[in-house]
Design an enzyme around this catalytic site. Structure first.
Site, PDB file in Angstrom:
ATOM      1  N   ARG A 169       7.810  12.057  -6.996  1.00 31.90           N
ATOM      2  CA  ARG A 169       6.803  12.948  -6.397  1.00 31.90           C
ATOM      3  C   ARG A 169       6.615  12.554  -4.946  1.00 31.90           C
ATOM      4  NH1 ARG A 169       1.030  14.378  -8.973  1.00 31.90           N
ATOM      5  NH2 ARG A 169       2.438  15.742 -10.129  1.00 31.90           N
ATOM      6  N   ARG A 184      -1.303  12.357 -15.016  1.00 35.53           N
ATOM      7  CA  ARG A 184      -0.540  12.954 -16.113  1.00 35.53           C
ATOM      8  C   ARG A 184       0.966  12.878 -15.909  1.00 35.53           C
ATOM      9  NH1 ARG A 184      -5.245  14.967 -16.131  1.00 35.53           N
ATOM     10  NH2 ARG A 184      -4.875  14.909 -13.916  1.00 35.53           N
ATOM     11  N   THR A 185       1.421  13.301 -14.732  1.00 35.68           N
ATOM     12  CA  THR A 185       2.868  13.459 -14.572  1.00 35.68           C
ATOM     13  C   THR A 185       3.558  12.103 -14.687  1.00 35.68           C
ATOM     14  OG1 THR A 185       2.448  15.360 -13.173  1.00 35.68           O
ATOM     15  CG2 THR A 185       4.663  14.457 -13.112  1.00 35.68           C
ATOM     16  N   HIS A 240       7.023  22.326  -8.894  1.00 41.11           N
ATOM     17  CA  HIS A 240       6.683  21.279  -9.860  1.00 41.11           C
ATOM     18  C   HIS A 240       7.288  21.683 -11.208  1.00 41.11           C
ATOM     19  CE1 HIS A 240       4.631  18.160 -11.904  1.00 41.11           C
ATOM     20  NE2 HIS A 240       3.385  18.377 -11.540  1.00 41.11           N
ATOM     21  N   LYS A 252       7.518   0.893   5.701  1.00 44.73           N
ATOM     22  CA  LYS A 252       8.210   0.241   6.830  1.00 44.73           C
ATOM     23  C   LYS A 252       9.106   1.227   7.557  1.00 44.73           C
ATOM     24  CE  LYS A 252       8.696  -4.099   4.250  1.00 44.73           C
ATOM     25  NZ  LYS A 252       9.718  -4.952   3.612  1.00 44.73           N
TER      26      LYS A 252
HETATM   27  C1  NCD Z   1      -0.766  19.314 -10.497  1.00 44.27           C
HETATM   28  C2  NCD Z   1       0.060  18.880  -9.296  1.00 44.27           C
HETATM   29  O1  NCD Z   1       0.214  17.680  -9.056  1.00 44.27           O
HETATM   30  O2  NCD Z   1       0.547  19.775  -8.630  1.00 44.27           O
HETATM   31  N1  NCD Z   1      -1.105  18.253 -11.340  1.00 44.27           N
HETATM   32  C3  NCD Z   1      -0.235  17.883 -12.319  1.00 44.27           C
HETATM   33  O3  NCD Z   1       0.875  17.482 -12.060  1.00 44.27           O
HETATM   34  N2  NCD Z   1      -0.638  18.024 -13.585  1.00 44.27           N
HETATM   35  C4  NCD Z   1      -1.922  20.165 -10.140  1.00 44.27           C
HETATM   36  C5  NCD Z   1      -2.919  19.641  -9.152  1.00 44.27           C
HETATM   37  O4  NCD Z   1      -2.798  18.529  -8.634  1.00 44.27           O
HETATM   38  O5  NCD Z   1      -3.855  20.382  -8.898  1.00 44.27           O
END
Ligand code: NCD
Length: 307
Positions: free
Chosen positions: A101, A51-52, A129, A80
């Site tokens: 991320r 999703r993100t 997040h 590396k």
């Molecule tokens: C979440 C995350 O990555 O923290 N997912 C997301 O970004 N929608 C929640 C999760 O991974 O459980």
């Protein structure tokens, strides 16, 4: 040049502004179709994501911009031994904005200090997040019509769940928000969130391990996945993973206008039988995330829609 590492990097007024923009994008997508023409977003994902990352990329395309992407640390120079700082400096040469991320807490901040373009934290380990919280705020505001005067139940892995940490930070700014923290003892909220956010801001809060007790009180139920990847040993994960499973039977004890949210992915914590309940909002929540990411990109790039 400004980065968003923590949800508190955005003021309450800015949050309302982003929600207004996202609502306007939903109503008038055409106005925004060229707002980021000629701009590039880099998505740097050192941890899995559906999703993100994809919603960031879809958001940039819908704004008329383009995307360059690193979907896996193993295929980049990180494997590396390149540092996060060096990677951020280099990617700043190729892109106008970065969404990153990383499994390490604090990595996004390190990247933001080195980068010469805005960095958006798309999740740093078990820490925070902020853009998931933007999705959550738009969901609550559209589905409940308000961000004040709410009892919000947060259920599952409150220890490692970064979405919960950011959401609590955001909700501490609104009036009369009461939290019900529902988790097994071992997965309770870390002290740095409990003390520095809940206690410090005088938020009303109760902790319980009993979802059935909590349910009838809630306006919002925010379910979370037990974060397997953050456990030190698999046995603990296996013991705790099915602590809570939301079923249609349990939904029978909830308010008729409660909403169920989940950042997704779900593993087992919400029965698929709940999906048809009109109170289930988690798929809409994922869609709303795209609009809020559009609003955030526009704001950080100071890009304007057509009048
Ligand atoms: C979440 C995350 O990555 O923290 N997912 C997301 O970004 N929608 C929640 C999760 O991974 O459980």
């Amino acid at each position: 040049m400004r980065s968003v590492i923590d949800i508190t990097d955005l003021s309450k007024e800015e949050l309302y502004g982003l929600i207004d923009t996202a609502n306007d994008i939903i109503e008038n997508p055409g106005k925004y179709a060229h707002a980021c023409a000629g701009k590039k977003l880099a998505t740097l994902f050192f941890e899995p994501s559906t999703r993100t990352r994809m919603s960031f990329e879809a958001a940039m395309y819908e704004l008329g911009g383009s995307v360059i992407s690193m979907t896996d640390g193993a295929s980049s120079s990180a494997s590396k031994g390149e540092s996060v700082s060096d990677t951020a400096k280099i990617v700043s040469c190729y892109a106008d904005i970065i969404a990153m991320r990383h499994p390490k807490e604090g990595a996004a901040l390190v990247a933001a200090k080195a980068a010469t373009v805005p960095v958006i934290n798309a999740g740093d380990g078990g820490h925070c997040h902020p853009t998931q919280t933007l999705a959550d705020l738009l969901t609550i505001s559209r589905e409940k019509g308000r961000l004040d005067d709410l009892t919000i139940g947060l259920c599952g892995d409150l220890k490692f769940g970064r979405t919960v940490h950011s959401l609590i930070n955001a909700m501490s700014r609104y009036e009369n928000v009461r939290l019900v923290l529902i988790s097994p003892e071992e997965l309770r909220l870390p002290d740095y969130v409990y003390n520095d956010v809940i206690v410090k801001n005088g938020m009303k809060c109760v902790q319980t391990s009993d979802l059935s007790w909590a349910l009838p009180q809630l306006d919002v139920l925010y379910m979370t996945r037990v974060q397997r990847e953050r456990f030190f040993n698999e046995e603990d994960y296996l013991r705790l993973k099915d602590s809570y499973i939301l079923t249609p039977e349990k939904m029978g004890h909830a308010k008729p206008d409660m909403i169920v949210m989940h950042p997704l992915p779900r593993v087992n914590e919400i029965s698929v039988k709940v999906d048809d309940d009109p109170r289930a909002c988690y798929f809409k929540q994922a869609l709303y995330g795209k609009y809020m990411r559009e609003a955030l990109i526009l704001s950080l790039l100071s890009a304007n829609p057509e009048k």
